[in-house]
Scaffold this active site. Structure first.
Site, PDB file in Angstrom:
ATOM      1  N   SER A  45      45.840  37.078  36.954  1.00 21.07           N
ATOM      2  CA  SER A  45      44.765  36.345  36.271  1.00 21.07           C
ATOM      3  C   SER A  45      45.085  34.860  36.099  1.00 21.07           C
ATOM      4  O   SER A  45      46.162  34.497  35.615  1.00 21.07           O
ATOM      5  CB  SER A  45      44.557  36.981  34.891  1.00 21.07           C
ATOM      6  OG  SER A  45      43.940  36.062  34.015  1.00 21.07           O
ATOM      7  N   GLY A  46      44.126  34.020  36.439  1.00 15.95           N
ATOM      8  CA  GLY A  46      44.312  32.583  36.216  1.00 15.95           C
ATOM      9  C   GLY A  46      44.388  32.267  34.739  1.00 15.95           C
ATOM     10  O   GLY A  46      45.210  31.440  34.300  1.00 15.95           O
ATOM     11  N   LEU A  47      43.546  32.945  33.968  1.00 17.64           N
ATOM     12  CA  LEU A  47      43.546  32.704  32.524  1.00 17.64           C
ATOM     13  C   LEU A  47      44.901  33.057  31.907  1.00 17.64           C
ATOM     14  O   LEU A  47      45.491  32.262  31.177  1.00 17.64           O
ATOM     15  CB  LEU A  47      42.436  33.539  31.858  1.00 17.64           C
ATOM     16  CG  LEU A  47      42.488  33.580  30.325  1.00 17.64           C
ATOM     17  CD1 LEU A  47      42.277  32.195  29.731  1.00 17.64           C
ATOM     18  CD2 LEU A  47      41.458  34.565  29.770  1.00 17.64           C
ATOM     19  N   ASP A  57      43.166  27.083  31.127  1.00 16.45           N
ATOM     20  CA  ASP A  57      42.722  27.677  32.400  1.00 16.45           C
ATOM     21  C   ASP A  57      41.852  26.661  33.147  1.00 16.45           C
ATOM     22  O   ASP A  57      40.710  26.923  33.481  1.00 16.45           O
ATOM     23  CB  ASP A  57      41.940  28.970  32.083  1.00 16.45           C
ATOM     24  CG  ASP A  57      41.620  29.774  33.337  1.00 16.45           C
ATOM     25  OD1 ASP A  57      42.185  29.478  34.407  1.00 16.45           O
ATOM     26  OD2 ASP A  57      40.784  30.703  33.241  1.00 16.45           O
ATOM     27  N   ASP A  84      43.987  35.748  41.331  1.00 17.66           N
ATOM     28  CA  ASP A  84      42.835  34.947  40.928  1.00 17.66           C
ATOM     29  C   ASP A  84      43.140  33.526  41.406  1.00 17.66           C
ATOM     30  O   ASP A  84      43.867  32.781  40.751  1.00 17.66           O
ATOM     31  CB  ASP A  84      42.721  35.022  39.401  1.00 17.66           C
ATOM     32  CG  ASP A  84      41.681  34.075  38.844  1.00 17.66           C
ATOM     33  OD1 ASP A  84      40.976  33.417  39.640  1.00 17.66           O
ATOM     34  OD2 ASP A  84      41.574  34.013  37.605  1.00 17.66           O
ATOM     35  N   ASP A  86      41.343  30.925  41.655  1.00 20.35           N
ATOM     36  CA  ASP A  86      40.428  29.892  41.140  1.00 20.35           C
ATOM     37  C   ASP A  86      39.515  29.408  42.273  1.00 20.35           C
ATOM     38  O   ASP A  86      38.856  30.209  42.903  1.00 20.35           O
ATOM     39  CB  ASP A  86      41.227  28.743  40.498  1.00 20.35           C
ATOM     40  CG  ASP A  86      41.928  29.202  39.216  1.00 20.35           C
ATOM     41  OD1 ASP A  86      41.519  30.239  38.663  1.00 20.35           O
ATOM     42  OD2 ASP A  86      42.877  28.530  38.779  1.00 20.35           O
ATOM     43  N   GLU A 113      36.529  31.480  43.615  1.00 16.68           N
ATOM     44  CA  GLU A 113      35.217  31.410  42.964  1.00 16.68           C
ATOM     45  C   GLU A 113      34.491  30.132  43.363  1.00 16.68           C
ATOM     46  O   GLU A 113      35.131  29.100  43.638  1.00 16.68           O
ATOM     47  CB  GLU A 113      35.382  31.497  41.446  1.00 16.68           C
ATOM     48  CG  GLU A 113      36.188  30.382  40.823  1.00 16.68           C
ATOM     49  CD  GLU A 113      36.631  30.700  39.390  1.00 16.68           C
ATOM     50  OE1 GLU A 113      37.500  31.587  39.217  1.00 16.68           O
ATOM     51  OE2 GLU A 113      36.125  30.057  38.452  1.00 16.68           O
ATOM     52  N   LYS A 119      38.666  23.859  37.959  1.00 18.01           N
ATOM     53  CA  LYS A 119      37.687  24.792  37.384  1.00 18.01           C
ATOM     54  C   LYS A 119      37.908  24.943  35.877  1.00 18.01           C
ATOM     55  O   LYS A 119      38.932  24.501  35.318  1.00 18.01           O
ATOM     56  CB  LYS A 119      37.740  26.156  38.076  1.00 18.01           C
ATOM     57  CG  LYS A 119      39.091  26.813  38.229  1.00 18.01           C
ATOM     58  CD  LYS A 119      39.773  27.305  36.965  1.00 18.01           C
ATOM     59  CE  LYS A 119      38.958  28.242  36.118  1.00 18.01           C
ATOM     60  NZ  LYS A 119      39.305  29.658  36.310  1.00 18.01           N
ATOM     61  N   ASN A 121      37.384  28.006  32.735  1.00 22.76           N
ATOM     62  CA  ASN A 121      37.177  29.444  32.560  1.00 22.76           C
ATOM     63  C   ASN A 121      35.703  29.750  32.363  1.00 22.76           C
ATOM     64  O   ASN A 121      34.974  29.019  31.690  1.00 22.76           O
ATOM     65  CB  ASN A 121      37.994  29.963  31.368  1.00 22.76           C
ATOM     66  CG  ASN A 121      37.928  31.479  31.270  1.00 22.76           C
ATOM     67  OD1 ASN A 121      37.007  32.024  30.672  1.00 22.76           O
ATOM     68  ND2 ASN A 121      38.873  32.159  31.885  1.00 22.76           N
ATOM     69  N   SER A 122      35.264  30.863  32.937  1.00 24.79           N
ATOM     70  CA  SER A 122      33.835  31.218  32.955  1.00 24.79           C
ATOM     71  C   SER A 122      33.265  31.434  31.562  1.00 24.79           C
ATOM     72  O   SER A 122      32.057  31.355  31.366  1.00 24.79           O
ATOM     73  CB  SER A 122      33.647  32.499  33.762  1.00 24.79           C
ATOM     74  OG  SER A 122      34.181  32.323  35.036  1.00 24.79           O
ATOM     75  N   ARG A 158      34.067  35.212  44.821  1.00 23.17           N
ATOM     76  CA  ARG A 158      33.555  35.436  43.465  1.00 23.17           C
ATOM     77  C   ARG A 158      32.321  34.568  43.257  1.00 23.17           C
ATOM     78  O   ARG A 158      32.380  33.336  43.397  1.00 23.17           O
ATOM     79  CB  ARG A 158      34.644  35.084  42.468  1.00 23.17           C
ATOM     80  CG  ARG A 158      34.189  34.943  41.036  1.00 23.17           C
ATOM     81  CD  ARG A 158      35.405  34.995  40.136  1.00 23.17           C
ATOM     82  NE  ARG A 158      35.183  34.408  38.841  1.00 23.17           N
ATOM     83  CZ  ARG A 158      36.106  34.345  37.897  1.00 23.17           C
ATOM     84  NH1 ARG A 158      37.324  34.825  38.135  1.00 23.17           N
ATOM     85  NH2 ARG A 158      35.840  33.792  36.733  1.00 23.17           N
ATOM     86  N   HIS A 189      30.412  38.094  38.642  1.00 23.81           N
ATOM     87  CA  HIS A 189      30.880  37.900  37.270  1.00 23.81           C
ATOM     88  C   HIS A 189      29.695  37.667  36.340  1.00 23.81           C
ATOM     89  O   HIS A 189      28.666  37.126  36.743  1.00 23.81           O
ATOM     90  CB  HIS A 189      31.843  36.717  37.190  1.00 23.81           C
ATOM     91  CG  HIS A 189      32.811  36.834  36.042  1.00 23.81           C
ATOM     92  ND1 HIS A 189      32.955  37.971  35.285  1.00 23.81           N
ATOM     93  CD2 HIS A 189      33.702  35.934  35.525  1.00 23.81           C
ATOM     94  CE1 HIS A 189      33.875  37.771  34.357  1.00 23.81           C
ATOM     95  NE2 HIS A 189      34.344  36.543  34.481  1.00 23.81           N
TER      96      HIS A 189
END
Ligand code: SPV
Ligand code: MG
Length: 541
Positions: A45-47, A57, A84, A86, A113, A119, A121-122, A158, A189
């Site tokens: 996970s990037g986060l 992130d 991930d 990114d 993504e 980027k 975080n979403s 993504r 997502h």
């Protein structure tokens, strides 16, 4: 264990007709925990990788820092990792370099993504985030697919359309373009608390390619819904990091408040569990195979608590072990002999006139009850100083001189309990203190030289015809067996009747418990100092 490559494993998961689950990890240890839990894959996970570095992130950790971290994760595990990635850390060119570097580290797949570098975080103001140009993103996917050398490496595209505030049509348009560009699967997502967006997407998408979801926000959706809808893979994206955060905060606060460890010790993993996760046992095995024998894993315990009354006024102000022989205390000769075979870790049990025993670089265990206790009590006191961390250990006496050949051969024997027995006992004068005579499985002979000999009885009651030698006062105990030895001694000495018990009682107990005691026959090479005459004779030893 599978003999499939990590890329094959991941591809099979992605294409399997069941719903599969992968779980987040953010370093080597958490990756291992995911694997041990039974997951068939890991979400890098990037986060959470950013978070465990203590950064946001937002591509604040450089891609090579992420890569280094992944290398630890990949080395620690056998299951595939989906990174991930990114936005791919740049344009198509950076993406190509990323793929090559991931393949070198056996990372099975990457997800990119369709947003802009750097980027965000979403779940942080997602609808304010700009999306990547669709054609540019397709070029990145194509470049990535062209760069991979392993056909099974997967690239997941993504689609952030829902996150960025677009509708189903945009999500589908992009997913189709990425599919055409060569993506092996789509990650759709959504930041909604309900699964409506991803379910609508899946209905329209059908089975054009595998679809991966991350139900962090719509966590209350029953998994059965995902299964029935035909999703390929669910990612539990950040839950190990979050559980670690909760526990670490609690532990830190408790420690800060309490200033002691009592409230937390049994709520946290023991250190042994950390060692296990690190694979400490494997290293110990390897050390046996690759380190020079007897290098670091050797220790000695010298029992030297008694006065040695038989030496008269020589021991008025010092114990026997400090009586000089050729200008040096007996103990110095003993230390030299141990040092000569590489044993540095020497524990000396002092008792009588302990203040006179002051040689440097030794560990001292004091038996202040020396007058009313025996050898086993001293030995237990020495073992307790080890606090459960043991090496192969020779137990010997503070008044026995020996040639380095004795410890060398004892350490070399792999058995848990090994003793030296002098088969030329008939000429010797005094054995009274030395635990006595040994009866063994085979007398010292050519046959004994070629086979392993074991002790059957030790003491003063061995009948004359059965005596095969005299125990010289050396017992080697393997590091593994030291713990058992300590338990046996704790058990024996819990009975006040054993307060004065000596080494021969220990041998009886070991035999009673069916422990094998290997015997190494020796002729000479040692001298016990039991009289003034011995002191004089020792000068020539
Ligand atoms: C991550 O785990 O870093 C993800 C998933 O990208 S999410 O945080 O939901 O964006
Ligand atoms: Mg991410």
């Amino acid at each position: 264990m599978t003999n499939q490559t990590k890329t094959q494993q991941f591809k099979n998961l992605l294409l399997s007709d069941q719903l599969e689950f992968i779980c987040e990890a953010h370093n080597g240890l958490s990756a291992k925990i995911v694997e041990e839990a039974g997951f068939k894959g890991i979400w890098g996970s990037g986060l959470t990788i950013s978070a465990q570095f203590g950064v946001r992130d937002n591509n604040e950790a450089s891609w090579t820092q992420v890569l280094d971290n992944l290398e630890f994760m990949s080395d620690a595990t056998q299951i595939p990792i989906l990174l991930d990635g990114d936005t791919g850390y740049g344009n198509f060119n950076n993406m190509q370099r990323l793929i090559r570097k991931l393949e070198q580290r056996h990372i099975a797949a990457v997800c990119i993504e369709d947003k802009l570098f750097p980027k965000t975080n979403s779940f942080l103001k997602g609808d304010a985030q700009p999306m990547a140009d669709m054609d540019e993103f397709c070029g990145k996917i194509k470049a990535g697919k062209d760069a991979q050398t392993d056909d099974d490496f997967c690239i997941i595209a993504r689609v952030e359309a829902f996150i960025c505030g677009w509708g189903l049509a945009e999500a589908l348009r992009r997913a189709e373009a990425y599919h055409q560009a060569g993506a092996d699967g789509i990650l759709i997502h959504s930041a909604l608390a309900i699964p409506d967006e991803i379910l609508a997407f899946k209905r329209e998408w059908g089975n054009r390619s595998p679809v991966v979801i991350v139900p962090t926000k719509y966590y209350s959706t029953p998994t059965e819904i995902f299964r029935q809808s035909g999703f390929s893979m669910v990612i539990w994206a950040n839950h190990l990091l979050r559980s670690a955060v909760t526990t670490m905060q609690k532990t830190a606060q408790t420690l800060m408040e309490n200033q002691h460890l009592l409230a937390i010790e049994d709520r946290i993993a023991p250190v042994s569990e950390v060692f296990r996760l690190q694979g400490a046992a494997e290293l110990q095995e390897a050390e046996k195979r690759y380190l020079p024998q007897n290098a670091e894993n050797m220790a000695a315990i010298v029992l030297a608590a008694s006065r040695g009354d038989e030496l008269g006024e020589l021991t008025e102000d010092k114990p026997k072990t400090m009586v000089p022989i050729q200008g040096m205390p007996i103990l110095s000769h003993i230390v030299d002999a141990y040092n000569a075979v590489g044993v540095k870790n020497i524990t000396v049990v002092r008792g009588y006139k302990k203040e006179a025993v002051t040689l440097p670089n030794l560990t001292y265990a004091d038996n202040d009850d020396f007058a009313s206790t025996g050898e086993l009590d001293s030995l237990l006191k020495a073992l307790r100083t080890k606090k459960g961390t043991f090496q192969d250990t020779i137990i010997s006496y503070g008044d026995v001189l020996f040639n380095q050949y004795i410890p060398q051969t004892l350490f070399h024997a792999p058995e848990d309990f090994v003793i030296s027995v002098d088969s030329q006992w008939e000429g010797r004068t005094s054995y009274s203190r030395l635990g006595g005579f040994a009866e063994c499985t085979t007398p010292n002979s050519r046959k004994a030289f070629h086979s392993k000999v074991y002790l059957t009885k030790l003491g003063h009651d061995v009948t004359e015809g059965s005596i095969h030698g005299v125990w010289m006062g050396f017992l080697k105990v393997s590091s593994k067996a030291c713990e058992q030895l300590q338990e046996i001694l704790e058990h024996l000495l819990a009975d006040p009747a054993n307060r004065k018990a000596g080494m021969s009682e220990l041998f009886q107990e070991l035999l009673r418990r069916n422990h094998s005691i290997r015997v190494l026959y020796t002729v000479g090479h040692w001298l016990d100092i039991n009289s003034l005459e011995d002191v004089v004779q020792a000068g020539e030893f």
